[in-house]
Motif scaffolding. Structure first.
Motif, PDB file in Angstrom:
ATOM      1  N   VAL A 182      17.192 -49.883  10.202  1.00  0.00           N
ATOM      2  CA  VAL A 182      15.815 -50.073  10.216  1.00  0.00           C
ATOM      3  C   VAL A 182      15.340 -50.519  11.671  1.00  0.00           C
ATOM      4  O   VAL A 182      15.956 -50.644  12.483  1.00  0.00           O
ATOM      5  CB  VAL A 182      15.509 -51.417   9.547  1.00  0.00           C
ATOM      6  N   ALA A 183      13.917 -50.570  11.745  1.00  0.00           N
ATOM      7  CA  ALA A 183      13.368 -50.976  12.914  1.00  0.00           C
ATOM      8  C   ALA A 183      11.632 -51.079  12.630  1.00  0.00           C
ATOM      9  O   ALA A 183      11.364 -50.847  11.413  1.00  0.00           O
ATOM     10  CB  ALA A 183      13.173 -49.644  14.071  1.00  0.00           C
ATOM     11  N   ALA A 184      11.110 -52.040  13.594  1.00  0.00           N
ATOM     12  CA  ALA A 184       9.754 -52.337  13.259  1.00  0.00           C
ATOM     13  C   ALA A 184       8.744 -51.094  13.669  1.00  0.00           C
ATOM     14  O   ALA A 184       9.151 -50.248  14.347  1.00  0.00           O
ATOM     15  CB  ALA A 184       9.280 -53.422  14.009  1.00  0.00           C
ATOM     16  N   PRO A 185       7.704 -50.928  12.881  1.00  0.00           N
ATOM     17  CA  PRO A 185       6.780 -49.856  13.092  1.00  0.00           C
ATOM     18  C   PRO A 185       6.211 -49.920  14.571  1.00  0.00           C
ATOM     19  O   PRO A 185       6.072 -48.649  15.181  1.00  0.00           O
ATOM     20  CB  PRO A 185       5.814 -50.086  12.084  1.00  0.00           C
ATOM     21  N   SER A 186       5.890 -50.927  15.164  1.00  0.00           N
ATOM     22  CA  SER A 186       5.578 -51.324  16.549  1.00  0.00           C
ATOM     23  C   SER A 186       6.395 -50.531  17.512  1.00  0.00           C
ATOM     24  O   SER A 186       6.239 -49.885  18.635  1.00  0.00           O
ATOM     25  CB  SER A 186       5.181 -52.655  16.619  1.00  0.00           C
ATOM     26  N   TYR A 187       7.866 -50.642  17.196  1.00  0.00           N
ATOM     27  CA  TYR A 187       8.808 -50.324  18.108  1.00  0.00           C
ATOM     28  C   TYR A 187       8.676 -48.605  18.027  1.00  0.00           C
ATOM     29  O   TYR A 187       8.758 -48.069  19.168  1.00  0.00           O
ATOM     30  CB  TYR A 187      10.210 -50.669  17.886  1.00  0.00           C
ATOM     31  N   LEU A 188       8.790 -47.948  17.022  1.00  0.00           N
ATOM     32  CA  LEU A 188       8.626 -46.670  16.789  1.00  0.00           C
ATOM     33  C   LEU A 188       7.307 -46.072  16.982  1.00  0.00           C
ATOM     34  O   LEU A 188       7.476 -44.812  17.657  1.00  0.00           O
ATOM     35  CB  LEU A 188       9.015 -46.273  15.091  1.00  0.00           C
TER      36      LEU A 188
ATOM     37  N   ASP B  33       5.865 -47.141  19.696  1.00  0.00           N
ATOM     38  CA  ASP B  33       5.953 -47.086  21.354  1.00  0.00           C
ATOM     39  C   ASP B  33       7.094 -45.916  21.991  1.00  0.00           C
ATOM     40  O   ASP B  33       6.832 -45.302  22.667  1.00  0.00           O
ATOM     41  CB  ASP B  33       6.283 -48.233  21.728  1.00  0.00           C
ATOM     42  N   ALA B  34       8.334 -46.040  20.963  1.00  0.00           N
ATOM     43  CA  ALA B  34       9.468 -45.391  21.491  1.00  0.00           C
ATOM     44  C   ALA B  34       9.652 -43.975  20.996  1.00  0.00           C
ATOM     45  O   ALA B  34      10.588 -43.362  21.164  1.00  0.00           O
ATOM     46  CB  ALA B  34      10.727 -46.172  21.342  1.00  0.00           C
ATOM     47  N   GLY B  35       8.897 -43.712  19.637  1.00  0.00           N
ATOM     48  CA  GLY B  35       9.025 -42.277  18.981  1.00  0.00           C
ATOM     49  C   GLY B  35      10.237 -42.765  17.789  1.00  0.00           C
ATOM     50  O   GLY B  35      11.336 -43.635  17.871  1.00  0.00           O
ATOM     51  N   SER B  36      10.176 -41.890  16.816  1.00  0.00           N
ATOM     52  CA  SER B  36      11.296 -42.039  15.736  1.00  0.00           C
ATOM     53  C   SER B  36      12.304 -40.969  15.996  1.00  0.00           C
ATOM     54  O   SER B  36      11.768 -39.765  16.319  1.00  0.00           O
ATOM     55  CB  SER B  36      10.543 -41.742  14.453  1.00  0.00           C
ATOM     56  N   PRO B  37      13.541 -41.383  15.876  1.00  0.00           N
ATOM     57  CA  PRO B  37      14.605 -40.281  15.941  1.00  0.00           C
ATOM     58  C   PRO B  37      14.619 -39.316  14.842  1.00  0.00           C
ATOM     59  O   PRO B  37      14.151 -39.709  13.550  1.00  0.00           O
ATOM     60  CB  PRO B  37      15.656 -41.028  15.704  1.00  0.00           C
ATOM     61  N   ARG B  38      14.772 -38.152  15.076  1.00  0.00           N
ATOM     62  CA  ARG B  38      14.546 -36.679  14.114  1.00  0.00           C
ATOM     63  C   ARG B  38      15.982 -36.637  13.778  1.00  0.00           C
ATOM     64  O   ARG B  38      16.143 -36.069  12.525  1.00  0.00           O
ATOM     65  CB  ARG B  38      13.881 -35.699  14.726  1.00  0.00           C
TER      66      ARG B  38
ATOM     67  N   VAL C 156      20.198 -60.267  15.099  1.00  0.00           N
ATOM     68  CA  VAL C 156      19.659 -58.689  15.494  1.00  0.00           C
ATOM     69  C   VAL C 156      18.391 -58.375  14.381  1.00  0.00           C
ATOM     70  O   VAL C 156      17.565 -57.655  14.710  1.00  0.00           O
ATOM     71  CB  VAL C 156      20.793 -57.869  15.402  1.00  0.00           C
ATOM     72  N   MET C 157      18.530 -59.048  13.230  1.00  0.00           N
ATOM     73  CA  MET C 157      17.489 -59.066  12.343  1.00  0.00           C
ATOM     74  C   MET C 157      16.224 -59.450  12.924  1.00  0.00           C
ATOM     75  O   MET C 157      15.089 -58.658  12.541  1.00  0.00           O
ATOM     76  CB  MET C 157      17.713 -59.864  10.780  1.00  0.00           C
ATOM     77  N   ARG C 158      16.200 -60.744  13.518  1.00  0.00           N
ATOM     78  CA  ARG C 158      14.980 -60.996  13.962  1.00  0.00           C
ATOM     79  C   ARG C 158      14.501 -60.160  15.246  1.00  0.00           C
ATOM     80  O   ARG C 158      13.305 -59.805  15.359  1.00  0.00           O
ATOM     81  CB  ARG C 158      15.031 -62.545  14.381  1.00  0.00           C
ATOM     82  N   LEU C 159      15.348 -59.612  15.925  1.00  0.00           N
ATOM     83  CA  LEU C 159      14.956 -58.746  17.164  1.00  0.00           C
ATOM     84  C   LEU C 159      14.289 -57.624  16.599  1.00  0.00           C
ATOM     85  O   LEU C 159      13.329 -57.065  17.126  1.00  0.00           O
ATOM     86  CB  LEU C 159      16.429 -58.614  17.967  1.00  0.00           C
ATOM     87  N   ALA C 160      14.945 -57.032  15.401  1.00  0.00           N
ATOM     88  CA  ALA C 160      14.241 -55.832  14.787  1.00  0.00           C
ATOM     89  C   ALA C 160      12.927 -56.099  14.302  1.00  0.00           C
ATOM     90  O   ALA C 160      12.121 -55.446  14.635  1.00  0.00           O
ATOM     91  CB  ALA C 160      15.271 -55.309  13.927  1.00  0.00           C
ATOM     92  N   LEU C 161      12.773 -57.316  13.526  1.00  0.00           N
ATOM     93  CA  LEU C 161      11.023 -57.535  13.370  1.00  0.00           C
ATOM     94  C   LEU C 161      10.496 -58.021  14.363  1.00  0.00           C
ATOM     95  O   LEU C 161       9.118 -57.721  14.415  1.00  0.00           O
ATOM     96  CB  LEU C 161      11.341 -58.983  12.330  1.00  0.00           C
ATOM     97  N   GLN C 162      11.042 -58.327  15.583  1.00  0.00           N
ATOM     98  CA  GLN C 162      10.034 -58.384  16.883  1.00  0.00           C
ATOM     99  C   GLN C 162       9.724 -56.979  17.504  1.00  0.00           C
ATOM    100  O   GLN C 162       9.146 -57.111  18.674  1.00  0.00           O
ATOM    101  CB  GLN C 162      10.817 -59.499  17.570  1.00  0.00           C
ATOM    102  N   GLY C 163      10.279 -55.864  16.765  1.00  0.00           N
ATOM    103  CA  GLY C 163      10.133 -54.652  17.695  1.00  0.00           C
ATOM    104  C   GLY C 163      11.028 -54.323  18.837  1.00  0.00           C
ATOM    105  O   GLY C 163      10.357 -53.548  19.618  1.00  0.00           O
ATOM    106  N   LYS C 164      12.073 -54.963  19.014  1.00  0.00           N
ATOM    107  CA  LYS C 164      12.938 -54.635  20.165  1.00  0.00           C
ATOM    108  C   LYS C 164      13.744 -53.581  19.973  1.00  0.00           C
ATOM    109  O   LYS C 164      14.073 -53.291  21.010  1.00  0.00           O
ATOM    110  CB  LYS C 164      13.642 -56.028  20.280  1.00  0.00           C
ATOM    111  N   GLY C 165      14.242 -53.143  18.953  1.00  0.00           N
ATOM    112  CA  GLY C 165      14.821 -51.911  19.043  1.00  0.00           C
ATOM    113  C   GLY C 165      15.345 -51.464  17.546  1.00  0.00           C
ATOM    114  O   GLY C 165      14.582 -51.945  16.467  1.00  0.00           O
ATOM    115  N   ILE C 166      16.150 -50.654  17.239  1.00  0.00           N
ATOM    116  CA  ILE C 166      16.790 -50.258  16.014  1.00  0.00           C
ATOM    117  C   ILE C 166      17.988 -50.767  15.791  1.00  0.00           C
ATOM    118  O   ILE C 166      19.162 -51.018  16.273  1.00  0.00           O
ATOM    119  CB  ILE C 166      16.719 -48.506  16.098  1.00  0.00           C
TER     120      ILE C 166
END
Length: 304
Positions: free
Chosen positions: A169-175, A177-182, A229-239
């Motif tokens: 998972v990842a936050a929509p805000s992160y994806l 900015d960084a793009g979604s892996p294909r 790491v769950m909280r970091l994902a919610l904050q949009g820090k990464g995947i």
């Protein structure tokens, strides 16, 4: 205490009569075979007559042994029944259950179920010990431990509960900015996070007969607990490479998180409960295990 007044000697006698073997009886009673043999010989000496006829094939009750088997067996069964009633009465008055398990499992699953169980059994109290390691309750002074994955310790007191599914998972805000892996290889262009606690297993993703194993050397932040790491994902820090679905299904439904590479799946992870030998004989402990099993599939991401 003489052997004829020793309840354990008579229990040994009954078990030998049932199995017709000193060796088998010793195994069932967790006793050394030579110790069992000496104990039986001493009992017969003190009684003044043999209880068994020995042969190379089996132990056969003598006429006196048959009388003892009927009378002593009846007495001990009555004694055991009385003890069971006393223990049941004691448990009905009050019972403490000490449970050890990973923080995510205890917080999201066990604690809410324990509260429901207490409402049904008002005289039960719980104490939670948070530990991601596989803990053997027989060596740790606890009643039961929750164990995930292949680290479950084998024991006759180990009970399989079910499986849980996992997501990347990842936050929509992160994806955004960084793009979604294909494809899986695209993950290495992103900031990766992962759980690496003692119950972590080999991370693998599957799709239509293909598989992909991420290089954990490319992970930037790892944690022995899923919470950080769950909280970091919610904050949009990464995947976040893997998280139990029961931890994130609400965030996925609300849109706070989205699944990454949803076509690539991870194997479900098994969950076991291990009881201490003493706790496995306590009615309220075993009742709570059955309660957990009855509730398991009521939560999204939990499967049989």
């Amino acid at each position: 205490m003489t052997n004829e007044n020793d309840l354990s000697a008579w229990r040994l006698f009954l078990k030998i009569a049932e199995t017709r073997s000193i060796g088998q009886a010793a195994i069932l009673l967790d006793m050394d075979a030579s110790t069992a043999s000496r104990k039986l010989n001493r009992l017969e000496r003190e009684l003044g007559f043999p209880l068994f006829t020995r042969s190379t094939r089996a132990m056969t009750l003598t006429s006196e042994g048959k009388k003892a088997f009927q009378r002593i067996g009846h007495a001990i069964r009555g004694f055991d029944s009385s003890l069971t009633e006393l223990r049941s009465h004691s448990e009905s008055a009050f019972s403490d259950i000490t449970l050890c398990g990973p923080g995510c499992v205890v917080e999201h699953l066990i604690a809410p179920w324990a509260a429901e169980f207490c409402a049904l059994q008002p005289c039960v109290r719980f104490h939670f010990v948070i530990d991601d390691a596989a803990v053997d309750p027989n060596l740790s002074g606890i009643d039961m431990s929750i164990q995930c994955g292949a680290t479950a310790i084998g024991s006759e007191q180990t009970c399989f509960i079910g499986h849980f599914s996992r997501k990347m998972v990842a936050a929509p805000s992160y994806l955004k900015d960084a793009g979604s892996p294909r494809q899986p290889e695209d993950l290495y262009e992103h900031f990766l996070m992962d759980y690496d606690g003692q119950m972590a297993d080999s991370l693998m993703f599957f799709k239509e007969g293909k598989h992909f194993r991420p290089d954990r050397e490319r992970v930037m932040i790892s944690s022995s607990s899923t919470g950080p790491v769950m909280r970091l994902a919610l904050q949009g820090k990464g995947i976040l490479l893997t998280i139990p679905e029961f931890m994130c299904h609400e965030e996925l439904e609300s849109g706070d998180l989205v699944e990454v590479l949803p076509d690539w799946t991870q194997a479900n992870k098994a969950v076991h409960v291990m009881l201490s030998r003493q706790a496995s004989r306590r009615a309220k402990v075993t009742a709570f295990v059955e309660f957990i099993k009855s509730q398991w599939t009521s939560v999204q991401g939990l499967v049989e």
